[in-house]
Design a protein around this motif. Structure first.
Motif, PDB file in Angstrom:
ATOM      1  N   TRP A 211      -0.968  -9.268  16.367  1.00 25.42           N
ATOM      2  CA  TRP A 211       0.416  -9.399  15.914  1.00 25.42           C
ATOM      3  C   TRP A 211       0.575  -8.820  14.513  1.00 25.42           C
ATOM      4  CZ3 TRP A 211       4.661 -10.007  18.444  1.00 25.42           C
ATOM      5  CH2 TRP A 211       4.647 -10.653  19.677  1.00 25.42           C
ATOM      6  N   GLY A 212      -0.412  -9.023  13.653  1.00 29.53           N
ATOM      7  CA  GLY A 212      -0.368  -8.408  12.325  1.00 29.53           C
ATOM      8  C   GLY A 212      -0.453  -6.898  12.394  1.00 29.53           C
ATOM      9  N   PHE A 213      -1.256  -6.389  13.337  1.00 29.97           N
ATOM     10  CA  PHE A 213      -1.347  -4.952  13.561  1.00 29.97           C
ATOM     11  C   PHE A 213       0.015  -4.390  13.958  1.00 29.97           C
ATOM     12  CE2 PHE A 213      -1.782  -1.901  17.118  1.00 29.97           C
ATOM     13  CZ  PHE A 213      -2.156  -0.789  16.404  1.00 29.97           C
ATOM     14  N   CYS A 214       0.706  -5.091  14.836  1.00 31.07           N
ATOM     15  CA  CYS A 214       2.035  -4.653  15.253  1.00 31.07           C
ATOM     16  C   CYS A 214       3.028  -4.705  14.099  1.00 31.07           C
ATOM     17  CB  CYS A 214       2.537  -5.515  16.426  1.00 31.07           C
ATOM     18  SG  CYS A 214       1.599  -5.285  17.933  1.00 31.07           S
ATOM     19  N   ALA A 215       2.895  -5.686  13.236  1.00 33.20           N
ATOM     20  CA  ALA A 215       3.805  -5.800  12.092  1.00 33.20           C
ATOM     21  C   ALA A 215       3.554  -4.714  11.054  1.00 33.20           C
ATOM     22  CB  ALA A 215       3.667  -7.170  11.436  1.00 33.20           C
ATOM     23  N   SER A 216       2.314  -4.266  10.959  1.00 34.60           N
ATOM     24  CA  SER A 216       2.031  -3.243   9.937  1.00 34.60           C
ATOM     25  C   SER A 216       2.494  -1.890  10.395  1.00 34.60           C
ATOM     26  CB  SER A 216       0.541  -3.226   9.612  1.00 34.60           C
ATOM     27  OG  SER A 216      -0.196  -2.731  10.696  1.00 34.60           O
TER      28      SER A 216
ATOM     29  N   LYS B 141      -0.453   8.200   5.124  1.00 39.08           N
ATOM     30  CA  LYS B 141      -1.878   8.230   5.501  1.00 39.08           C
ATOM     31  C   LYS B 141      -2.560   6.898   5.219  1.00 39.08           C
ATOM     32  CE  LYS B 141      -2.882  13.128   4.942  1.00 39.08           C
ATOM     33  NZ  LYS B 141      -3.663  14.115   4.184  1.00 39.08           N
ATOM     34  N   LEU B 142      -2.270   6.303   4.071  1.00 43.09           N
ATOM     35  CA  LEU B 142      -2.878   5.016   3.744  1.00 43.09           C
ATOM     36  C   LEU B 142      -2.390   3.910   4.673  1.00 43.09           C
ATOM     37  CD1 LEU B 142      -2.942   5.058  -0.150  1.00 43.09           C
ATOM     38  CD2 LEU B 142      -4.842   5.368   1.420  1.00 43.09           C
ATOM     39  N   ALA B 143      -1.129   3.975   5.083  1.00 33.62           N
ATOM     40  CA  ALA B 143      -0.613   2.987   6.031  1.00 33.62           C
ATOM     41  C   ALA B 143      -1.315   3.110   7.376  1.00 33.62           C
ATOM     42  CB  ALA B 143       0.891   3.145   6.200  1.00 33.62           C
ATOM     43  N   TRP B 144      -1.532   4.331   7.856  1.00 35.85           N
ATOM     44  CA  TRP B 144      -2.246   4.525   9.114  1.00 35.85           C
ATOM     45  C   TRP B 144      -3.690   4.063   9.016  1.00 35.85           C
ATOM     46  CZ3 TRP B 144      -0.710   5.050  13.849  1.00 35.85           C
ATOM     47  CH2 TRP B 144       0.549   5.559  14.100  1.00 35.85           C
ATOM     48  N   ARG B 145      -4.335   4.322   7.896  1.00 35.27           N
ATOM     49  CA  ARG B 145      -5.727   3.885   7.731  1.00 35.27           C
ATOM     50  C   ARG B 145      -5.822   2.364   7.666  1.00 35.27           C
ATOM     51  NH1 ARG B 145      -7.371   8.551   3.411  1.00 35.27           N
ATOM     52  NH2 ARG B 145      -7.406  10.225   4.957  1.00 35.27           N
ATOM     53  N   TYR B 146      -4.871   1.729   6.998  1.00 36.77           N
ATOM     54  CA  TYR B 146      -4.843   0.267   6.933  1.00 36.77           C
ATOM     55  C   TYR B 146      -4.603  -0.321   8.325  1.00 36.77           C
ATOM     56  CZ  TYR B 146      -3.234  -4.404   5.682  1.00 36.77           C
ATOM     57  OH  TYR B 146      -3.079  -5.747   5.603  1.00 36.77           O
ATOM     58  N   THR B 147      -3.707   0.284   9.076  1.00 36.41           N
ATOM     59  CA  THR B 147      -3.426  -0.179  10.428  1.00 36.41           C
ATOM     60  C   THR B 147      -4.639   0.021  11.329  1.00 36.41           C
ATOM     61  OG1 THR B 147      -1.122   0.410  10.090  1.00 36.41           O
ATOM     62  CG2 THR B 147      -1.809   0.047  12.340  1.00 36.41           C
ATOM     63  N   LEU B 148      -5.350   1.114  11.175  1.00 36.83           N
ATOM     64  CA  LEU B 148      -6.570   1.339  11.952  1.00 36.83           C
ATOM     65  C   LEU B 148      -7.629   0.298  11.614  1.00 36.83           C
ATOM     66  CD1 LEU B 148      -8.201   3.176  13.898  1.00 36.83           C
ATOM     67  CD2 LEU B 148      -8.962   4.402  11.874  1.00 36.83           C
ATOM     68  N   LEU B 149      -7.746  -0.052  10.352  1.00 35.10           N
ATOM     69  CA  LEU B 149      -8.679  -1.096   9.940  1.00 35.10           C
ATOM     70  C   LEU B 149      -8.311  -2.434  10.571  1.00 35.10           C
ATOM     71  CD1 LEU B 149     -11.050  -1.884   8.007  1.00 35.10           C
ATOM     72  CD2 LEU B 149      -9.281  -2.472   6.362  1.00 35.10           C
ATOM     73  N   LEU B 150      -7.034  -2.753  10.623  1.00 31.22           N
ATOM     74  CA  LEU B 150      -6.583  -3.986  11.270  1.00 31.22           C
ATOM     75  C   LEU B 150      -6.864  -3.975  12.767  1.00 31.22           C
ATOM     76  CD1 LEU B 150      -3.196  -4.750   9.576  1.00 31.22           C
ATOM     77  CD2 LEU B 150      -5.265  -6.104   9.504  1.00 31.22           C
TER      78      LEU B 150
ATOM     79  N   VAL C  35       0.841  -1.204   0.000  1.00 34.65           N
ATOM     80  CA  VAL C  35       0.000   0.000   0.000  1.00 34.65           C
ATOM     81  C   VAL C  35       0.874   1.251   0.000  1.00 34.65           C
ATOM     82  CG1 VAL C  35      -1.552   1.341   1.475  1.00 34.65           C
ATOM     83  CG2 VAL C  35      -2.054  -1.035   1.009  1.00 34.65           C
ATOM     84  N   VAL C  36       1.895   1.270   0.835  1.00 29.64           N
ATOM     85  CA  VAL C  36       2.776   2.447   0.907  1.00 29.64           C
ATOM     86  C   VAL C  36       3.547   2.627  -0.396  1.00 29.64           C
ATOM     87  CG1 VAL C  36       4.789   3.411   2.072  1.00 29.64           C
ATOM     88  CG2 VAL C  36       2.974   2.365   3.405  1.00 29.64           C
ATOM     89  N   LEU C  37       4.143   1.553  -0.902  1.00 34.87           N
ATOM     90  CA  LEU C  37       4.901   1.676  -2.146  1.00 34.87           C
ATOM     91  C   LEU C  37       4.008   1.984  -3.341  1.00 34.87           C
ATOM     92  CD1 LEU C  37       7.544  -1.166  -1.752  1.00 34.87           C
ATOM     93  CD2 LEU C  37       7.821   1.299  -1.413  1.00 34.87           C
ATOM     94  N   GLY C  38       2.788   1.460  -3.333  1.00 38.31           N
ATOM     95  CA  GLY C  38       1.850   1.787  -4.404  1.00 38.31           C
ATOM     96  C   GLY C  38       1.460   3.252  -4.394  1.00 38.31           C
TER      97      GLY C  38
END
Length: 101
Positions: free
Chosen positions: A96-101, A54-63, A34-37
């Protein structure tokens, strides 16, 4: 009596299997993609990096939302569909996936 038993007729109970390492790696790879895209779409300028962040934070919030809600949703669905077995500790794996993102 055997004819009335669902497990004897239809086989074993279907089970959703989710491995911790593959789930965490998949979530982290999607976050990087998502970030590289976003950076590739907008260019490696200030706007591209800002959009990627911003997209990384939104993806992490969704997770995070999914990790907090999935356990209650699994328990509710298990009451409605008692034959289906849900994965154990799915919310812990999502955290754990949330922490990895």
């Amino acid at each position: 009596m055997v004819a009335l038993d669902n497990h004897a007729i239809f086989g074993s109970v279907p089970r959703l299997r989710v491995k911790l390492a593959s789930l965490v790696a998949g979530i982290a790879l999607v976050s990087v993609a998502v970030v590289l895209g976003a950076i590739g779409f907008r260019g490696f300028a200030e706007n591209g990096v800002r959009l990627g962040r911003k997209l990384a934070w939104r993806y992490t919030l969704l997770l995070f939302f999914a990790a907090t809600v999935v356990e209650a949703a699994c328990r509710l669905t298990a009451r409605l569909v008692p034959d289906f077995a849900w994965p154990e500790r799915l919310s812990r794996k999502l955290f754990w996936g949330f922490c990895a993102s």
